[in-house]
Design a protein around this motif. Structure first.
Motif, mmCIF file in Angstrom:
data_model
loop_
_atom_site.group_PDB
_atom_site.id
_atom_site.type_symbol
_atom_site.label_atom_id
_atom_site.label_comp_id
_atom_site.label_asym_id
_atom_site.label_seq_id
_atom_site.Cartn_x
_atom_site.Cartn_y
_atom_site.Cartn_z
ATOM 1 N N MET A 1 1.135 -1.050 0.657
ATOM 2 C CA MET A 1 0.095 -0.032 0.092
ATOM 3 C C MET A 1 0.674 1.453 0.375
ATOM 4 N N ILE A 2 0.601 1.914 -0.663
ATOM 5 C CA ILE A 2 1.044 3.511 -0.908
ATOM 6 C C ILE A 2 1.398 4.034 0.331
ATOM 7 N N THR A 3 2.060 4.816 1.095
ATOM 8 C CA THR A 3 2.605 5.312 2.419
ATOM 9 C C THR A 3 1.856 6.591 2.131
ATOM 10 N N LYS A 4 1.107 7.473 3.142
ATOM 11 C CA LYS A 4 0.265 8.582 3.563
ATOM 12 C C LYS A 4 1.147 9.829 3.000
ATOM 13 N N LEU A 5 2.627 10.243 3.060
ATOM 14 C CA LEU A 5 3.281 10.910 2.327
ATOM 15 C C LEU A 5 3.737 10.724 0.920
ATOM 16 N N ASP A 6 3.346 9.081 0.410
ATOM 17 C CA ASP A 6 3.569 9.725 -0.947
ATOM 18 C C ASP A 6 1.917 9.828 -2.095
ATOM 19 N N GLU A 7 1.329 9.227 -1.137
ATOM 20 C CA GLU A 7 -0.052 9.714 -1.451
ATOM 21 C C GLU A 7 -0.699 11.738 -1.394
ATOM 22 N N ILE A 8 0.075 12.171 -0.054
ATOM 23 C CA ILE A 8 0.100 13.397 -0.534
ATOM 24 C C ILE A 8 1.454 14.369 -0.997
ATOM 25 N N PHE A 9 2.080 13.667 -1.259
ATOM 26 C CA PHE A 9 3.107 14.092 -2.253
ATOM 27 C C PHE A 9 2.285 14.108 -4.118
ATOM 28 N N LYS A 11 -0.631 13.455 -5.008
ATOM 29 C CA LYS A 11 -1.929 14.226 -5.482
ATOM 30 C C LYS A 11 -1.538 15.926 -5.643
ATOM 31 N N ASN A 12 -0.267 16.057 -4.502
ATOM 32 C CA ASN A 12 0.155 17.868 -5.299
ATOM 33 C C ASN A 12 0.571 17.470 -6.423
ATOM 34 N N ASP A 15 -1.838 17.392 -9.644
ATOM 35 C CA ASP A 15 -2.578 18.986 -10.066
ATOM 36 C C ASP A 15 -2.117 20.425 -9.745
ATOM 37 N N PHE A 16 -0.418 20.510 -9.046
ATOM 38 C CA PHE A 16 0.076 22.074 -9.305
ATOM 39 C C PHE A 16 0.902 21.812 -9.609
ATOM 40 N N PRO A 17 2.276 21.289 -9.039
ATOM 41 C CA PRO A 17 3.357 21.464 -9.586
ATOM 42 C C PRO A 17 4.233 21.681 -10.473
ATOM 43 N N TYR A 18 3.502 19.788 -11.222
ATOM 44 C CA TYR A 18 3.917 20.089 -13.062
ATOM 45 C C TYR A 18 3.310 20.586 -13.704
ATOM 46 N N ASN A 19 2.455 21.461 -13.832
ATOM 47 C CA ASN A 19 2.056 22.439 -15.094
ATOM 48 C C ASN A 19 3.210 23.616 -14.989
ATOM 49 N N ASN A 20 3.573 23.963 -14.243
ATOM 50 C CA ASN A 20 4.941 24.496 -13.930
ATOM 51 C C ASN A 20 4.910 25.338 -15.865
#
Length: 263
Positions: A1-9, A11-12, A15-20
């Motif tokens: 199962m994916i870790t909570k840390l990686d899940e948050i990373f 999702k973010n 949704d945001f940084p790779y569009n830059n």
């Protein structure tokens, strides 16, 4: 199962940084298309090339981080990673079989289609097969572009006057002797770094001619150039869009199969 840390990373990330890079490149491309001055057009084109190389860098780091998540996390690998094309892209081009949907599983150490088949219905598996093949093909395409940019757009020259006036031209290396090489690494990446840090870009044919004569007077017989025709900028934009879409899709897929991810 994916870790909570990686899940948050992840999702973010989707949704945001790779569009830059895409957002920046689209603004630059609009200005590029509206610009009539050739010198300004070259500057804008070189910045779009820089955004293209940045998107490949980030994509490569994401792939490397997913592949090497064990005994760590995707997030930790991503934050600590330093891009090295041989570290992942060179591997991605070896023994590639675009018709095999499990190619992505091999490249990123993900569950195979056989592993997933008992967990999902036939329609879902059909979609996963298509997704695996599509993402693997984009990875291979990015690796191929990263490799061929250096071979197709670089040249060792003793006369700069042959460079087309509509080429973006950057000086990458100088040669004073048979063993004298001033740069290391992939030439396409060197050109990208020159744009970021030095901007060794040449203006026009008049400068090319003067520089050629001055180099010979200085005892520098050869230079290495990296040139990009202005006509190639549209293709670079398409590449940025493709890589951005693929990276976001991969992040979404990792979240979709989060219960099946192992470390």
């Amino acid at each position: 199962m994916i870790t909570k840390l990686d899940e948050i990373f992840l999702k973010n990330f989707k949704d945001f940084p790779y569009n830059n890079n895409l957002i920046s490149a689209e603004v630059l491309f609009k200005a590029f298309n509206n610009e009539e001055d050739l010198k300004n057009k070259k500057i804008l084109g070189s910045k779009i090339y820089s955004e293209f190389m940045q998107s490949i860098e980030t994509f490569g780091i994401l792939l490397y981080s997913i592949k090497n998540r064990k005994n760590s996390s995707i997030f930790e690998r991503f934050v600590k990673s330093r891009f090295n094309e041989k570290e992942y892209f060179e591997e991605a081009t070896l023994s590639f079989n675009g018709a095999d949907p499990d190619e992505l599983a091999r490249l990123l150490d993900l569950p195979s289609i056989a592993d997933l088949t008992p967990e999902y219905n036939p329609e879902e598996i059909k979609g996963i097969k298509k997704l695996y093949t599509s993402i693997a093909s984009t990875i291979y395409g990015a690796a191929k572009i990263n490799r061929t940019l250096s071979s197709q757009h670089s040249e060792k020259r003793n006369d700069l006057s042959s460079i087309d006036k509509e080429d973006i031209c950057m000086l990458i290396n100088i040669y004073k002797g048979s063993n004298d090489y001033s740069g290391e690494g992939a030439i396409a990446v060197n050109a990208y770094n020159k744009i970021k840090h030095g901007y060794n870009s040449l203006e026009d044919k008049n400068v090319y001619r003067k520089l050629s004569a001055a180099l010979k007077d200085q005892g520098i017989p050869d230079v290495e150039t990296f040139t990009i025709p202005l006509s190639e900028i549209k293709n670079l934009m398409e590449g940025i869009k493709s890589i951005t879409t693929c990276a976001k899709t991969l992040a979404q897929y990792m979240l979709f199969i989060k219960d099946k991810i192992t470390y």
